[in-house]
Scaffold this active site. Structure first.
Site, mmCIF file in Angstrom:
data_model
loop_
_atom_site.group_PDB
_atom_site.id
_atom_site.type_symbol
_atom_site.label_atom_id
_atom_site.label_comp_id
_atom_site.label_asym_id
_atom_site.label_seq_id
_atom_site.Cartn_x
_atom_site.Cartn_y
_atom_site.Cartn_z
ATOM 1 N N VAL A 181 44.236 18.865 -15.350
ATOM 2 C CA VAL A 181 44.248 19.452 -14.575
ATOM 3 C C VAL A 181 45.126 18.523 -12.950
ATOM 4 O O VAL A 181 44.718 17.264 -12.574
ATOM 5 C CB VAL A 181 43.282 20.206 -13.745
ATOM 6 C CG1 VAL A 181 42.334 21.350 -14.217
ATOM 7 C CG2 VAL A 181 41.841 19.183 -13.185
ATOM 8 N N CYS A 182 45.353 18.558 -11.788
ATOM 9 C CA CYS A 182 46.084 18.528 -11.092
ATOM 10 C C CYS A 182 44.889 17.887 -10.235
ATOM 11 O O CYS A 182 44.137 19.028 -10.023
ATOM 12 C CB CYS A 182 46.770 19.024 -10.084
ATOM 13 S SG CYS A 182 48.627 19.462 -11.361
ATOM 14 N N PRO A 183 44.787 17.133 -10.484
ATOM 15 C CA PRO A 183 46.382 15.668 -9.906
ATOM 16 C C PRO A 183 46.288 14.492 -11.099
ATOM 17 O O PRO A 183 47.438 14.243 -10.926
ATOM 18 C CB PRO A 183 46.166 14.961 -8.646
ATOM 19 C CG PRO A 183 44.589 15.063 -8.932
ATOM 20 C CD PRO A 183 44.269 16.312 -9.128
#
Length: 77
Positions: free
Chosen positions: A15-17
């Site tokens: 998942v981001c980041p």
């Protein structure tokens, strides 16, 4: 896709980041001009990884659907 990557990175579980952190670390290991194929999943990574790669001076060669994910082809700048 007719572009042949030098390295493939699957970040579909990230998942981001962390999606771009993993991409950036892999790009740093490549020689300038090498092509990295990044397989990712989700709208946020699909927006952020190509944008961040461009911001870092890399070239986005292609973005294509790949089943339930996308593959982003990046040439290291």
């Amino acid at each position: 896709m007719s572009i042949h990557p030098d390295v493939t990175l699957d970040i579909t579980g990230e998942v981001c980041p962390m999606t771009f952190v993993r991409t950036k670390l892999q790009l740093e290991r490549l020689a300038p001009g090498a092509v990295l194929a990044v397989r990712l999943r989700g709208d946020e990574p699909l927006r952020n990884v190509p944008r961040a790669a461009r911001d870092e001076g890399h070239e986005i060669l292609a973005i294509a659907p790949d089943g339930d994910a996308h593959v982003v082809m990046i040439r290291r700048g």
